[in-house]
Design a protein around this motif. Structure first.
Motif, PDB file in Angstrom:
ATOM      1  N   HIS A  81      55.948  40.330  35.579  1.00 54.06           N
ATOM      2  CA  HIS A  81      55.488  40.141  34.193  1.00 54.06           C
ATOM      3  C   HIS A  81      55.496  38.644  33.843  1.00 54.06           C
ATOM      4  O   HIS A  81      56.445  37.941  34.164  1.00 54.06           O
ATOM      5  CB  HIS A  81      56.383  40.918  33.221  1.00 54.06           C
ATOM      6  CG  HIS A  81      55.837  40.920  31.828  1.00 54.06           C
ATOM      7  ND1 HIS A  81      56.044  39.876  30.961  1.00 54.06           N
ATOM      8  CD2 HIS A  81      55.057  41.811  31.183  1.00 54.06           C
ATOM      9  CE1 HIS A  81      55.415  40.136  29.827  1.00 54.06           C
ATOM     10  NE2 HIS A  81      54.812  41.309  29.938  1.00 54.06           N
ATOM     11  N   GLY A 109      50.480  46.516  26.888  1.00 51.04           N
ATOM     12  CA  GLY A 109      49.711  46.209  28.093  1.00 51.04           C
ATOM     13  C   GLY A 109      49.641  47.328  29.116  1.00 51.04           C
ATOM     14  O   GLY A 109      48.576  47.646  29.626  1.00 51.04           O
ATOM     15  N   GLY A 162      51.338  43.340  24.104  1.00 48.91           N
ATOM     16  CA  GLY A 162      52.317  43.308  23.015  1.00 48.91           C
ATOM     17  C   GLY A 162      52.371  41.945  22.348  1.00 48.91           C
ATOM     18  O   GLY A 162      52.228  41.814  21.133  1.00 48.91           O
ATOM     19  N   GLU A 163      52.561  40.897  23.164  1.00 49.75           N
ATOM     20  CA  GLU A 163      52.643  39.541  22.606  1.00 49.75           C
ATOM     21  C   GLU A 163      51.290  39.155  22.004  1.00 49.75           C
ATOM     22  O   GLU A 163      51.230  38.511  20.950  1.00 49.75           O
ATOM     23  CB  GLU A 163      53.031  38.537  23.695  1.00 49.75           C
ATOM     24  CG  GLU A 163      54.415  38.760  24.292  1.00 49.75           C
ATOM     25  CD  GLU A 163      55.529  38.525  23.295  1.00 49.75           C
ATOM     26  OE1 GLU A 163      55.390  37.634  22.446  1.00 49.75           O
ATOM     27  OE2 GLU A 163      56.535  39.254  23.343  1.00 49.75           O
ATOM     28  N   THR A 164      50.251  39.572  22.665  1.00 56.19           N
ATOM     29  CA  THR A 164      48.911  39.247  22.180  1.00 56.19           C
ATOM     30  C   THR A 164      48.693  39.875  20.800  1.00 56.19           C
ATOM     31  O   THR A 164      48.216  39.221  19.869  1.00 56.19           O
ATOM     32  CB  THR A 164      47.857  39.755  23.191  1.00 56.19           C
ATOM     33  OG1 THR A 164      48.201  39.264  24.487  1.00 56.19           O
ATOM     34  CG2 THR A 164      46.470  39.293  22.821  1.00 56.19           C
ATOM     35  N   GLU A 177      47.448  33.325  23.560  1.00 60.57           N
ATOM     36  CA  GLU A 177      47.734  34.090  22.333  1.00 60.57           C
ATOM     37  C   GLU A 177      47.059  33.435  21.121  1.00 60.57           C
ATOM     38  O   GLU A 177      46.427  34.109  20.307  1.00 60.57           O
ATOM     39  CB  GLU A 177      49.247  34.176  22.091  1.00 60.57           C
ATOM     40  CG  GLU A 177      49.953  35.114  23.068  1.00 60.57           C
ATOM     41  CD  GLU A 177      51.471  35.034  22.956  1.00 60.57           C
ATOM     42  OE1 GLU A 177      51.970  34.777  21.845  1.00 60.57           O
ATOM     43  OE2 GLU A 177      52.141  35.232  23.985  1.00 60.57           O
ATOM     44  N   GLY A 184      44.815  40.301  26.203  1.00 59.98           N
ATOM     45  CA  GLY A 184      45.593  39.164  26.709  1.00 59.98           C
ATOM     46  C   GLY A 184      46.695  39.647  27.622  1.00 59.98           C
ATOM     47  O   GLY A 184      47.568  38.889  28.019  1.00 59.98           O
ATOM     48  N   SER A 185      46.667  40.942  27.933  1.00 59.05           N
ATOM     49  CA  SER A 185      47.681  41.521  28.811  1.00 59.05           C
ATOM     50  C   SER A 185      47.242  41.376  30.259  1.00 59.05           C
ATOM     51  O   SER A 185      46.068  41.574  30.582  1.00 59.05           O
ATOM     52  CB  SER A 185      47.851  43.004  28.480  1.00 59.05           C
ATOM     53  OG  SER A 185      48.442  43.670  29.577  1.00 59.05           O
ATOM     54  N   SER A 195      48.990  43.137  32.520  1.00 61.99           N
ATOM     55  CA  SER A 195      49.637  44.303  33.116  1.00 61.99           C
ATOM     56  C   SER A 195      48.628  45.119  33.919  1.00 61.99           C
ATOM     57  O   SER A 195      47.419  45.083  33.644  1.00 61.99           O
ATOM     58  CB  SER A 195      50.242  45.184  32.024  1.00 61.99           C
ATOM     59  OG  SER A 195      51.266  44.477  31.377  1.00 61.99           O
ATOM     60  N   GLY A 208      51.105  31.220  27.969  1.00 63.18           N
ATOM     61  CA  GLY A 208      51.140  32.396  27.094  1.00 63.18           C
ATOM     62  C   GLY A 208      50.714  32.043  25.678  1.00 63.18           C
ATOM     63  O   GLY A 208      49.844  32.694  25.088  1.00 63.18           O
ATOM     64  N   SER A 261      41.606  37.763  29.067  1.00 64.68           N
ATOM     65  CA  SER A 261      42.167  36.722  29.932  1.00 64.68           C
ATOM     66  C   SER A 261      42.981  37.372  31.044  1.00 64.68           C
ATOM     67  O   SER A 261      43.588  36.674  31.862  1.00 64.68           O
ATOM     68  CB  SER A 261      43.071  35.794  29.119  1.00 64.68           C
ATOM     69  OG  SER A 261      44.182  36.526  28.652  1.00 64.68           O
TER      70      SER A 261
HETATM   71  P1  ADP Z   1      51.835  43.024  27.987  1.00 66.65           P
HETATM   72  O1  ADP Z   1      51.880  43.998  26.843  1.00 66.65           O
HETATM   73  O2  ADP Z   1      51.041  43.495  29.146  1.00 66.65           O
HETATM   74  O3  ADP Z   1      53.226  42.555  28.365  1.00 66.65           O
HETATM   75  P2  ADP Z   1      51.534  40.605  26.486  1.00 66.65           P
HETATM   76  O4  ADP Z   1      50.393  40.244  25.593  1.00 66.65           O
HETATM   77  O5  ADP Z   1      52.805  41.027  25.823  1.00 66.65           O
HETATM   78  O6  ADP Z   1      51.021  41.734  27.462  1.00 66.65           O
HETATM   79  O7  ADP Z   1      51.925  39.411  27.433  1.00 66.65           O
HETATM   80  C1  ADP Z   1      50.999  38.776  28.262  1.00 66.65           C
HETATM   81  C2  ADP Z   1      51.247  37.267  28.181  1.00 66.65           C
HETATM   82  O8  ADP Z   1      50.493  36.627  29.221  1.00 66.65           O
HETATM   83  C3  ADP Z   1      50.756  36.658  26.869  1.00 66.65           C
HETATM   84  O9  ADP Z   1      51.644  35.659  26.440  1.00 66.65           O
HETATM   85  C4  ADP Z   1      49.409  36.063  27.256  1.00 66.65           C
HETATM   86  O10 ADP Z   1      49.009  34.999  26.409  1.00 66.65           O
HETATM   87  C5  ADP Z   1      49.689  35.598  28.654  1.00 66.65           C
HETATM   88  N1  ADP Z   1      48.459  35.504  29.474  1.00 66.65           N
HETATM   89  C6  ADP Z   1      47.313  36.183  29.273  1.00 66.65           C
HETATM   90  N2  ADP Z   1      46.419  35.894  30.201  1.00 66.65           N
HETATM   91  C7  ADP Z   1      47.011  34.993  31.034  1.00 66.65           C
HETATM   92  C8  ADP Z   1      46.579  34.322  32.212  1.00 66.65           C
HETATM   93  N3  ADP Z   1      45.372  34.517  32.723  1.00 66.65           N
HETATM   94  N4  ADP Z   1      47.454  33.478  32.800  1.00 66.65           N
HETATM   95  C9  ADP Z   1      48.699  33.302  32.297  1.00 66.65           C
HETATM   96  N5  ADP Z   1      49.159  33.905  31.194  1.00 66.65           N
HETATM   97  C10 ADP Z   1      48.318  34.749  30.562  1.00 66.65           C
END
Ligand code: ADP
Length: 420
Positions: A144, A404, A362-364, A339, A260-261, A263, A335, A315
């Motif tokens: 993650h 995600g 989640g963070e997104t 975001e 933005g996930s 996962s 991140g 992304s």
């Molecule tokens: P999940 O719910 O899958 O954990 P989140 O949105 O909580 O997803 O976390 C994903 C994090 O990865 C976010 O901070 C996002 O901005 C970051 N992220 C998204 N795309 C990329 C990428 N291509 N490279 C690096 N970090 C990324």
């Protein structure tokens, strides 16, 4: 209000709110610990969504206590602290400190910890967290971007985070039923445990835990921990059950997905959406850092797409590429960059006629929702386990906030049919 809940991220809050609504409780999800107690009246359950999952423990404790204070003033009977079913908290994480602070604040002699969500393959057995057939530390969660999970032993993980003594209760006891479980809780208290990790491998286990915890002041876990709780209040004559909604009337307008996930489940969903012919725009964090991609550019691209079908801006990338991005930009910096960009893009899209939006991550989601200045969300129908459609209180926007790793591969395609 019967249940007051604090969730460490938005998608988790929605997921919990959904379970409480499915259990027959009139449920409101509030974004952030806003100081508006009156807005909480008339609901059986209120879930306060924080964005505290990956922040400094001191700040996470402060925000959680502020949320507890709001809920206490509205008068809750039972408090839930909700975190992710994949735990998403390393040894330096803040779940332990927050449990410690909330238990102290509400005078709970023992707090339950159970992140199981069997419907989505998350189970707890002998104190170890599994994702499908894999131990947490062997699952994709080990990569993650923000919380790489390298230990599946929840007792060990939590004990590294808190000074409170952590014990565990095995599945054998849970399977015996609520009476045996209550005895095990009493034994844990006698052994001076303050926190117990409780096994659960199916929904019946979660219902047993809920039944046994009817008198608990503090219950912590993933959304599944709420499965048995509404019935406690119903049987006690405190709750008239309300049926959950089957569809959601949504405002007319265009539809977009912001992902933005990174996962595994989201990457599958992106693949399925692209394969279906949905217009897609991939965001490269390096290009964003160089100033080559911005919200204006995304908005212009969206405007150029046919307006009759949803569009996808993402992304999401595989672990190797994400790792390379981290090396160039830094984990937290990358991140935050994505975001902020997706939040700005969401603002631009909503300002130009997009009224139906799915956010993956989640963070997104935690970045997008404040950018849209949303105060509270009503809970609508479930699209896939753990993810409902929601609607802003003014009815102007339909939103699905997807954790995600949740949802079937066709999530981005089928979700729209639940809107009317
Ligand atoms: P999940 O719910 O899958 O954990 P989140 O949105 O909580 O997803 O976390 C994903 C994090 O990865 C976010 O901070 C996002 O901005 C970051 N992220 C998204 N795309 C990329 C990428 N291509 N490279 C690096 N970090 C990324």
């Amino acid at each position: 209000m019967l249940i007051g809940a604090i969730a460490d991220d938005l998608t988790g809050a929605t997921d919990l709110a959904l379970n409480l609504a499915r259990g027959g409780m009139r449920t409101l999800q509030v974004i952030g610990a806003r100081d508006d107690v009156d807005a909480l009246s008339g609901y059986d359950a209120v879930v306060v969504a924080l964005k505290s999952r990956t922040i400094d423990p001191v700040e996470a404790v402060a925000q959680s206590l502020m949320a507890e204070d709001l809920l206490a003033r509205a008068g809750y009977y039972q408090l839930i602290f909700k975190y992710c079913s994949t735990f998403d908290s390393t040894e330096t994480g803040n779940i332990g400190p927050v449990i410690e602070a909330l238990a102290t604040r509400c005078g709970a002699p023992l707090a339950i910890v159970c992140p199981a969500f069997p419907t989505n393959g998350r189970t707890v057995y002998n104190g170890y967290l599994f994702v499908d057939h894999m131990l947490l530390n062997e699952s994709p969660m080990k990569d993650h971007p923000l919380t790489p999970m390298r230990d599946a032993n929840l007792v060990r993980l939590l004990q590294a985070q808190t000074a409170m003594a952590v014990g565990r209760i095995t599945h054998k006891t849970v399977a015996t039923g609520p009476a045996a479980l209550r005895e095990a809780f009493a034994a844990a208290v006698e052994q001076k445990k303050k926190i117990v990790v409780v096994d659960a491998i199916n929904d019946d286990d979660l219902k047993t835990i809920g039944a046994a915890a009817s008198d608990f002041k503090l219950i912590t876990g993933a959304s599944g921990i709420a499965l048995g709780l509404p019935d406690n209040f119903h049987f006690a004559g405190l709750l008239d059950l309300s049926p959950p909604p089957a569809s959601l009337p949504a405002p007319a307008g265009r539809a977009a997905i912001l992902a933005g996930s990174c996962s595994a489940a989201t990457r599958e969903q992106v693949k399925a959406a692209a394969a279906s012919g949905m217009p897609t725009l991939k965001i490269d964090p390096i290009a964003v850092a160089k100033g080559l991609v911005d919200a204006d550019g995304i908005h212009a691209w969206a405007q150029a797409q046919p307006d009759r079908q949803p569009i996808l801006i993402y992304s999401s990338d595989d672990p190797t590429t994400v790792e390379a991005v981290h090396e160039r930009l830094g984990r937290a910096e990358a991140g935050a960059l994505i975001e902020t960009l997706l939040a700005d893009a969401a603002q631009r899209l909503v300002g130009s006629g997009f009224t139906r939006i799915i956010v993956a991550g989640g963070e997104t989601s935690g970045a997008v929702v404040p950018a849209l200045d949303i105060a509270a969300l009503e809970i609508g129908p479930e699209i896939d386990p753990g993810v409902p459609w929601t609607r802003t209180s003014d009815g102007q926007l339909a939103l699905a906030l997807k954790s995600g790793n949740f949802g079937a591969p066709d999530f981005f395609l089928k979700a729209w049919s639940r809107l009317t």
